[in-house]
Design a protein around this motif. Structure first.
Motif: not given
Length: 157
Positions: A106, A109-110, A121-122, A124-125, A127-129, A132, A144
């Motif tokens: 985890e 990941r970035f 990347m944007e 993925e990020y 989706r990650y946020v 969380k 964000l």
């Protein structure tokens, strides 16, 4: 000669020995340089029991990257478990606990090891946020510093 042990009463009413001024008080995650030394000490205990075990370079990287919420006791328990599971006297990634692998992956990941297009990347990020934030787009947008509609647009929803 008698040795004085200073005790104090905690808020829960139990009497405990005072923490030693010689032992570090910082969590293990803030003393990463101690991790290889502690691992060596724990493995030397197994050598005395007739087990010769070493840690692979990849596994050591995970030991160093893991946040160790259980501190030194958790590290000792993981080393003991891995030492018994290790085939050929070598602790590898396959011997590490799943939760440790997941936590380290985890974190990775970035990290920029592989270059990807910015839009990917944007996405993925975002989706990650969202993950969380439990899928709460309003909360994710607030964290964000963007509008909730921007999340919908960037994710193509």
């Amino acid at each position: 000669m008698a040795v004085a042990i200073y005790r104090h009463y905690c808020s829960d009413g139990y009497c405990r020995p005072e923490p030693s001024p010689l032992l570090p008080r910082e969590p293990l995650r803030e003393r990463r340089e101690d991790i290889p030394l502690l691992i060596r000490e724990f493995l030397q205990r197994h050598e005395r029991e007739g087990m010769q075990v070493e840690v692979s370079r990849e596994a050591m990287r995970y030991f160093l990257d893991y946040p160790w919420p259980g501190n030194i006791r958790e590290l000792e328990n993981v080393i003991e478990r891995c030492a018994f599971l290790a085939e050929g006297g070598r602790i590898t990634l396959h011997d590490l606990p799943g939760e440790m692998l997941a936590a380290c992956q985890e974190q990775e990941r970035f990290i920029f090891g592989q270059i990807k297009p910015l839009a990917e990347m944007e996405s993925e990020y975002l989706r990650y946020v969202l993950d969380k934030c439990g899928g709460n787009k309003q909360k994710a947008a607030a964290l964000l510093g963007i509008n909730r509609k921007t999340i919908h647009r960037k994710l193509g929803e």
